[in-house]
Scaffold this motif. Sequence first.
Motif, mmCIF file in Angstrom:
data_model
loop_
_atom_site.group_PDB
_atom_site.id
_atom_site.type_symbol
_atom_site.label_atom_id
_atom_site.label_comp_id
_atom_site.label_asym_id
_atom_site.label_seq_id
_atom_site.Cartn_x
_atom_site.Cartn_y
_atom_site.Cartn_z
ATOM 1 N N HIS A 80 0.854 -1.190 0.000
ATOM 2 C CA HIS A 80 0.000 0.000 0.000
ATOM 3 C C HIS A 80 0.900 1.255 0.000
ATOM 4 C CE1 HIS A 80 -2.956 2.930 1.079
ATOM 5 N NE2 HIS A 80 -3.917 2.002 1.023
ATOM 6 N N PRO A 81 0.633 2.216 -0.898
ATOM 7 C CA PRO A 81 1.518 3.393 -0.984
ATOM 8 C C PRO A 81 1.658 4.151 0.339
ATOM 9 C CG PRO A 81 -0.118 3.427 -2.750
ATOM 10 C CD PRO A 81 -0.442 2.237 -1.906
ATOM 11 N N GLN A 82 0.649 4.043 1.198
ATOM 12 C CA GLN A 82 0.712 4.769 2.474
ATOM 13 C C GLN A 82 1.873 4.268 3.346
ATOM 14 O OE1 GLN A 82 -1.183 7.279 2.605
ATOM 15 N NE2 GLN A 82 -1.060 8.011 4.719
ATOM 16 N N VAL A 83 2.245 2.980 3.144
ATOM 17 C CA VAL A 83 3.368 2.413 3.909
ATOM 18 C C VAL A 83 4.588 3.304 3.763
ATOM 19 C CG1 VAL A 83 5.010 0.483 3.975
ATOM 20 C CG2 VAL A 83 2.556 0.025 3.725
ATOM 21 N N TRP A 84 4.872 3.719 2.534
ATOM 22 C CA TRP A 84 6.100 4.481 2.246
ATOM 23 C C TRP A 84 5.957 5.939 2.645
ATOM 24 C CZ3 TRP A 84 9.279 0.830 2.052
ATOM 25 C CH2 TRP A 84 8.899 -0.393 1.512
ATOM 26 N N LYS A 85 4.708 6.413 2.725
ATOM 27 C CA LYS A 85 4.496 7.795 3.179
ATOM 28 C C LYS A 85 4.748 7.862 4.685
ATOM 29 C CE LYS A 85 1.894 8.982 -0.810
ATOM 30 N NZ LYS A 85 0.650 8.875 -1.565
ATOM 31 N N CYS A 86 4.215 6.868 5.413
ATOM 32 C CA CYS A 86 4.400 6.886 6.873
ATOM 33 C C CYS A 86 5.836 6.532 7.264
ATOM 34 C CB CYS A 86 3.415 5.926 7.534
ATOM 35 S SG CYS A 86 1.748 6.562 7.396
ATOM 36 N N SER A 87 6.469 5.659 6.497
ATOM 37 C CA SER A 87 7.837 5.255 6.866
ATOM 38 C C SER A 87 8.839 6.374 6.629
ATOM 39 C CB SER A 87 8.264 4.031 6.040
ATOM 40 O OG SER A 87 8.461 4.428 4.696
ATOM 41 N N ALA A 210 -0.543 5.229 -8.241
ATOM 42 C CA ALA A 210 0.911 5.034 -8.222
ATOM 43 C C ALA A 210 1.307 4.234 -6.987
ATOM 44 C CB ALA A 210 1.624 6.377 -8.219
ATOM 45 N N ALA A 211 2.163 3.279 -7.203
ATOM 46 C CA ALA A 211 2.695 2.483 -6.092
ATOM 47 C C ALA A 211 4.202 2.382 -6.303
ATOM 48 C CB ALA A 211 2.055 1.106 -6.070
ATOM 49 N N PHE A 212 4.870 1.743 -5.371
ATOM 50 C CA PHE A 212 6.335 1.724 -5.422
ATOM 51 C C PHE A 212 6.849 0.305 -5.248
ATOM 52 C CE2 PHE A 212 4.781 5.693 -3.821
ATOM 53 C CZ PHE A 212 5.418 6.595 -4.651
ATOM 54 N N LEU A 213 7.935 -0.002 -5.925
ATOM 55 C CA LEU A 213 8.636 -1.259 -5.648
ATOM 56 C C LEU A 213 9.389 -1.033 -4.344
ATOM 57 C CD1 LEU A 213 10.195 -2.235 -9.102
ATOM 58 C CD2 LEU A 213 7.844 -2.478 -8.272
ATOM 59 N N ARG A 214 9.302 -1.971 -3.415
ATOM 60 C CA ARG A 214 9.870 -1.705 -2.087
ATOM 61 C C ARG A 214 11.376 -1.435 -2.162
ATOM 62 N NH1 ARG A 214 9.266 -7.897 0.262
ATOM 63 N NH2 ARG A 214 10.871 -8.805 -1.067
ATOM 64 N N PRO A 215 11.839 -0.393 -1.462
ATOM 65 C CA PRO A 215 13.284 -0.139 -1.416
ATOM 66 C C PRO A 215 13.958 -0.892 -0.271
ATOM 67 C CG PRO A 215 12.119 1.690 -0.424
ATOM 68 C CD PRO A 215 11.062 0.689 -0.827
ATOM 69 N N GLU A 216 13.162 -1.552 0.563
ATOM 70 C CA GLU A 216 13.707 -2.399 1.634
ATOM 71 C C GLU A 216 12.616 -3.388 2.025
ATOM 72 O OE1 GLU A 216 14.454 0.403 4.879
ATOM 73 O OE2 GLU A 216 12.447 -0.010 5.649
#
Length: 536
Positions: A80-87, A210-216
């Motif tokens: 979920h894109p929110q994961v990367w916004k909060c992280s 838009a979503a992201f490939l995980r950077p970690e």
Amino acid sequence: MEMEKLVSLCKRRGFLFQSSEIYGGLNGFWDYGPLGVELKRNIKEAWWRDMVTGHDDLAAPPGAPEAYEMVGLDCTIIMHPQVWKCSGHYDLFVDKMVDCKESKKRYRYDQVPGRWVESRGQKLFVTTSVEENQEADIEHRALKFLNLRAKDAADLTWQSPLISLAKIDPSDYGKVLGPDAKSLGTLTDPRDFNLMFKTIVGALGTEEDAAFLRPETAQGIFVNFKNVCDSTRVRVPFGIAQMGKSFRNEITPKNFTFRSREFEQMEIEFFCHPKSSPQWYQYWRDRRVKWYTDLWLASDRLRLREHDKEELSHYSCGTSDIEYAFPFLAAGEFGELEGIAHRGDFDLRSHMEGKLVARDGQLVVEQGPDGKPKWKGSGKDLSYRDDLTNERFIPHVIEPSAGADRGTLAFLCEAYCEDQAPDEKGEMQTRVVMKFHPRIAPVKAAVFPLVKKEGMPEVAQDIYRALKQRWHVFYDEKGAVGRRYRRQDEAGTPFCITVDGQSLQDKTVTIRDRDSLKQWRVKIDDVESELGQRLA
Ligand code: ATP
């Protein structure tokens, strides 16, 4: 060891290939060949076994404050894109880059080394793009730019040691000679570049999708913390491990696989009580260093480096890197293999409350212009209640985060050896040998008939088939036996088993040790148990 030799062996023997090589390759992407895939799998399996499935939950290991449990996870690459916004990755996972208006090249601005130099009243900062002999290249470029000859080198007055462009005030960029430029002042001011790969989920294709490939891989663990607690009987302290692909759109991928755009990580998030977290941090630093040395990464090329206060992330109470003296680095320099970070309660709180920022020494939810959280958290309660003491708290996290590809590269560099060994005629020849620890060696043993006749192949094939039940073994009957040994030395195979004339009479074979070159005879019936002991 010269890096070119290893790179050429990796290609020649099928450890590593450039991705899509027949189309000219793609910068920052690498494929593992038939030997490489076995090596990397063995490294990942050793990590999983030593950290997760082989871990004894019942007793405190040496150095650990108490016994602890370990479990695993396998999460998706797209979350979920929110994961990367909060992280914090959406706003902050950036590298600063500079562009060269002349060469059209782009650089990570903290990775452009250079020196201030003065000559005949002119002061300039001369940079370089080469990895080795940087000072010599800088001198050469300075002389060339100033229209001086090599014999005029004494006219140059060096005003600084080798420093990063990041140390130069952008107002001085007019005096910078870019790494691939012929004139001064061609570099732009540094700009942020987010390293996350963006993609679109679903057919609509709008920016909202838009979503992201995980950077970690780590965030997949944090967002599943509650699921793991609710579905298993783990109690704090415990760790969750995950390995898998991560993606970073690195500005300058380089040094073979060291900095790739697609790579694999092996990460542990270890959840503990805040009070004991400093001891756990110490434990994990030592435990992880020992893991590398147990697999034969030499301790004089490996070091544990504690970050300075300025280097720490705003939420970290302590971070150390395990670093290796990769041969492509200048003498005395080390590259990161693994980071071990004390992350406090930053991650679980971020996914509960929303993206956090440090204010007056406290972590608070960052607010947008409307006074509401800039990036809202899940609102789920990720605290933990100790059912024995009834205490409720947000666990602190210790994160040992390793790279499977960087690890593999370090093991490849460490294993590469050239020594002297006699050839078929007894003459000493230079031999290339990959001295892998038997646990990670791609092939565990090779079985040869001395010659391709007199029933030797049949006996050798029976041995091969029996061993194949347990290990990755290789059968070879082509060419002179000395050449076959050499091929296995290059592949890093610890043992070669040869069936010869005597084998047909007394049912024994020779076993040859890759490193000592010793050979001894063993009964065919005992080969499996002998190998079992030596590979353990
Ligand atoms: P670096 O400073 O080298 O960019 P990092 O500090 O950003 O690394 P982490 O975010 O701590 O790296 O990631 C943990 C581990 O993942 C690293 O220690 C490394 O082994 C691996 N890793 C990170 N980036 C890459 C990459 N681009 N290619 C290969 N491995 C990587």
